[in-house]
Scaffold this motif. Structure first.
Motif, PDB file in Angstrom:
ATOM      1  N   LEU A  27       0.924  -1.111   0.074  1.00 35.13           N
ATOM      2  CA  LEU A  27       0.036   0.130  -0.102  1.00 35.13           C
ATOM      3  C   LEU A  27       0.894   1.176   0.019  1.00 35.13           C
ATOM      4  O   LEU A  27       2.007   1.268   0.507  1.00 35.13           O
ATOM      5  CB  LEU A  27      -0.923  -0.002   1.389  1.00 35.13           C
ATOM      6  CG  LEU A  27      -2.195  -1.174   1.478  1.00 35.13           C
ATOM      7  CD1 LEU A  27      -2.690  -1.029   2.625  1.00 35.13           C
ATOM      8  CD2 LEU A  27      -2.960  -0.780   0.122  1.00 35.13           C
ATOM      9  N   TYR A  31       1.130   7.238   3.718  1.00 36.66           N
ATOM     10  CA  TYR A  31       0.292   8.303   4.039  1.00 36.66           C
ATOM     11  C   TYR A  31       0.532   9.232   5.079  1.00 36.66           C
ATOM     12  O   TYR A  31       0.217  10.253   5.399  1.00 36.66           O
ATOM     13  CB  TYR A  31      -1.112   7.589   4.480  1.00 36.66           C
ATOM     14  CG  TYR A  31      -1.090   6.927   5.493  1.00 36.66           C
ATOM     15  CD1 TYR A  31      -0.684   7.339   6.857  1.00 36.66           C
ATOM     16  CD2 TYR A  31      -1.110   5.476   5.418  1.00 36.66           C
ATOM     17  CE1 TYR A  31      -0.774   6.377   7.821  1.00 36.66           C
ATOM     18  CE2 TYR A  31      -0.985   4.397   6.431  1.00 36.66           C
ATOM     19  CZ  TYR A  31      -0.793   4.943   7.673  1.00 36.66           C
ATOM     20  OH  TYR A  31      -0.820   4.169   8.922  1.00 36.66           O
ATOM     21  N   ASN A  38       0.499   9.226  -3.873  1.00 36.90           N
ATOM     22  CA  ASN A  38      -0.634   8.149  -4.043  1.00 36.90           C
ATOM     23  C   ASN A  38      -1.372   8.426  -5.625  1.00 36.90           C
ATOM     24  O   ASN A  38      -1.583   7.308  -6.019  1.00 36.90           O
ATOM     25  CB  ASN A  38      -1.929   8.944  -3.018  1.00 36.90           C
ATOM     26  CG  ASN A  38      -1.723   8.107  -1.819  1.00 36.90           C
ATOM     27  OD1 ASN A  38      -2.262   7.197  -1.271  1.00 36.90           O
ATOM     28  ND2 ASN A  38      -0.853   8.788  -0.897  1.00 36.90           N
ATOM     29  N   PRO A  52      -6.179   3.904   2.974  1.00 42.67           N
ATOM     30  CA  PRO A  52      -5.595   2.760   2.441  1.00 42.67           C
ATOM     31  C   PRO A  52      -6.317   1.377   2.118  1.00 42.67           C
ATOM     32  O   PRO A  52      -7.374   0.973   2.829  1.00 42.67           O
ATOM     33  CB  PRO A  52      -4.513   2.217   3.624  1.00 42.67           C
ATOM     34  CG  PRO A  52      -4.420   3.576   4.529  1.00 42.67           C
ATOM     35  CD  PRO A  52      -5.709   4.293   4.161  1.00 42.67           C
ATOM     36  N   ASP A 105      -7.362  -4.981  -2.774  1.00 37.31           N
ATOM     37  CA  ASP A 105      -6.378  -4.160  -2.050  1.00 37.31           C
ATOM     38  C   ASP A 105      -7.059  -4.076  -0.568  1.00 37.31           C
ATOM     39  O   ASP A 105      -6.554  -3.565   0.311  1.00 37.31           O
ATOM     40  CB  ASP A 105      -5.919  -2.958  -2.505  1.00 37.31           C
ATOM     41  CG  ASP A 105      -4.878  -3.366  -3.781  1.00 37.31           C
ATOM     42  OD1 ASP A 105      -4.244  -4.330  -3.695  1.00 37.31           O
ATOM     43  OD2 ASP A 105      -4.632  -2.348  -4.460  1.00 37.31           O
ATOM     44  N   PRO A 125      -5.028  -3.261   4.389  1.00 38.62           N
ATOM     45  CA  PRO A 125      -4.704  -2.435   5.529  1.00 38.62           C
ATOM     46  C   PRO A 125      -5.169  -2.979   6.725  1.00 38.62           C
ATOM     47  O   PRO A 125      -6.054  -3.931   7.097  1.00 38.62           O
ATOM     48  CB  PRO A 125      -5.686  -1.432   5.129  1.00 38.62           C
ATOM     49  CG  PRO A 125      -6.701  -1.843   4.349  1.00 38.62           C
ATOM     50  CD  PRO A 125      -5.941  -3.153   3.662  1.00 38.62           C
ATOM     51  N   ASP A 184      -3.848   1.478  10.097  1.00 42.06           N
ATOM     52  CA  ASP A 184      -3.681   2.465   8.770  1.00 42.06           C
ATOM     53  C   ASP A 184      -4.924   3.335   9.007  1.00 42.06           C
ATOM     54  O   ASP A 184      -4.597   4.638   8.515  1.00 42.06           O
ATOM     55  CB  ASP A 184      -3.776   1.394   7.723  1.00 42.06           C
ATOM     56  CG  ASP A 184      -2.469   0.704   7.837  1.00 42.06           C
ATOM     57  OD1 ASP A 184      -1.336   1.149   8.217  1.00 42.06           O
ATOM     58  OD2 ASP A 184      -2.477  -0.441   7.674  1.00 42.06           O
ATOM     59  N   TRP A 185      -6.314   3.098   8.999  1.00 42.96           N
ATOM     60  CA  TRP A 185      -7.296   3.788   8.882  1.00 42.96           C
ATOM     61  C   TRP A 185      -7.309   4.967   9.999  1.00 42.96           C
ATOM     62  O   TRP A 185      -7.474   6.123   9.808  1.00 42.96           O
ATOM     63  CB  TRP A 185      -8.555   3.083   8.767  1.00 42.96           C
ATOM     64  CG  TRP A 185      -8.829   2.423   7.634  1.00 42.96           C
ATOM     65  CD1 TRP A 185      -7.861   2.149   6.612  1.00 42.96           C
ATOM     66  CD2 TRP A 185      -9.704   1.629   7.124  1.00 42.96           C
ATOM     67  NE1 TRP A 185      -8.192   1.522   5.705  1.00 42.96           N
ATOM     68  CE2 TRP A 185      -9.616   1.270   5.877  1.00 42.96           C
ATOM     69  CE3 TRP A 185     -11.201   1.527   7.727  1.00 42.96           C
ATOM     70  CZ2 TRP A 185     -10.499   0.308   5.220  1.00 42.96           C
ATOM     71  CZ3 TRP A 185     -12.112   0.846   6.959  1.00 42.96           C
ATOM     72  CH2 TRP A 185     -11.692   0.199   5.735  1.00 42.96           C
TER      73      TRP A 185
END
Length: 384
Positions: free
Chosen positions: A33, A36, A48, A118, A126, A130, A134-135
């Motif tokens: 990924l 960020y 990105n 992500p 995908d 994550p 990550d979020w």
């Protein structure tokens, strides 16, 4: 995308095997990924965009449009902005979901940013990659970057994204208010708690045709599990504290995957600010005594609209992709026993799975009350 979680319920109750994906790159995850946590939003967007160009499985001949709709973006007003808002999209969606609202707010003087969660923007597989951290971390990082540039920080989110920004706002004193569109605080699915378990056994909740350049149509079980995690986190925080700053919440009475009444109750008990507003698309809730709640009609026969959908609130009727005359028509809408009419002038629009004898309903993908929504945003944020 949350409508696909209903198919998880069907799979569990029917004890059917997991969905098996075709041999396509769409259902094979990327090697990694994108980062960020860049030092600037410009660096983040650039990195990105390059990652999407390298990893996206393109669905049309217009690669540039697909990259644009899935890349994080920023809109700056003509004059230096004192106020900024960070938007976070929902499960399977894209930063572009906020393009209509972002344009209006930038015209009103806001610095607006919309990020890419992500696992999104490239291929449905995908969403297997994550972690929930990550979020949470991407929201915290970009809220911090924007806060450093403006005097007043707001957060906005759609569906799963609304859960993420609400969770963050409850622990970040810098957040001045929230805009929550169809927030996924209270799902209407009693089997959702099984999603984390099922994600270790089956890879996919649903496999579907991928023809929508702004949204995944298919859903890995890991994506469902991440949404369930967002529900647990935000509910626990709201049980412990209230958000006493201004908030706008929108909800369709006929939302197919959420519990609208539980969301309305949460607004009345956990969001006490008198400047807050709840926009309810449907019939006026019975025994409601809260002047902060506005009900707008969701049955508009003259426009062949029966109900509002989970997603429709975000998009202007003039939107060139999802709008009233837009290029994408979401015909597949959970009506397995009906077929779309040959004459699209006889097509009706509504929420996922809405069934009326003799009428085929495509998904409503735009908001006939969009200008009223902008007025509500201005009222809550003090721009009115």
């Amino acid at each position: 995308m949350l409508s696909r979680l209903c198919l998880l319920l069907v799979s569990l109750v029917g004890l059917v095997s997991c969905a098996l994906p075709p041999d396509s790159p769409l259902f094979q995850p990327s090697d990694s990924l994108p980062a960020y946590d860049q030092d600037s939003f410009d660096q983040y967007v650039s990195a990105n965009r390059a990652w999407i160009a390298d990893n996206r499985v393109f669905l049309s001949d217009d690669r540039n449009v697909e990259i644009q709709l899935n890349t994080p973006f920023e809109l700056r007003p003509d004059k230096p902005a004192k106020r900024g808002i960070l938007f976070v999209h929902g499960l399977g969606a894209s930063p572009w979901y906020f393009s209509d609202i972002a344009t209006a707010m930038a015209n009103d003087g806001w610095l607006v940013r919309s990020i890419l969660l992500p696992g999104h923007g490239s291929r449905p597989a995908d969403l297997m990659l994550p972690d929930f951290d990550d979020w949470e971390n991407i929201v915290a990082h970009h809220a911090g970057l924007l806060s450093a540039e403006v005097e007043e920080l707001w957060l906005g989110g759609f569906s799963t994204g609304a859960n993420l920004v609400t969770s963050h706002a409850l622990t970040d004193e810098d957040v001045a208010g929230l805009l929550l569109f169809s927030p996924g605080l209270h799902p209407d699915n009693g089997y959702l708690f099984l999603a984390p378990i099922i994600s270790h056994l089956w890879d996919w909740v649903d496999i579907d045709d991928e023809d929508n350049i702004a949204t995944y149509q298919s859903l890995p079980t890991h994506g469902a599990a991440l949404y369930y995690r967002s529900v647990g986190v935000v509910q626990k925080k709201l049980e412990a504290t209230r958000f006493d700053k201004p908030v706008l919440i929108t909800m369709s009475q006929h939302d197919s995957v959420l519990d609208p009444n539980a969301t309305l109750d949460a607004f009345q008990t956990r969001f006490p600010n008198q400047q807050s507003r709840f926009v309810w698309y449907g019939d006026t809730p019975q025994e409601l005594d809260d002047p902060r709640v506005t009900a707008l009609a969701s049955r508009l026969p003259d426009r062949r609209i029966s109900t509002f959908s989970h997603m429709s609130v975000l998009f202007a009727p003039e939107n060139t992709y999802y709008g009233e005359e837009g290029s994408y028509l979401m015909l597949e809408n959970g009506q397995n026993d009906l077929s779309p009419p040959d004459d699209l002038d006889n097509l009706w629009f509504g929420a996922w799975g809405h069934v009326v004898a003799g009428k085929y309903h495509a998904r409503l993908t735009w908001n006939p009350h969009f200008l009223d929504l902008l007025d509500s945003i201005r009222e809550v944020t003090g721009d009115g």
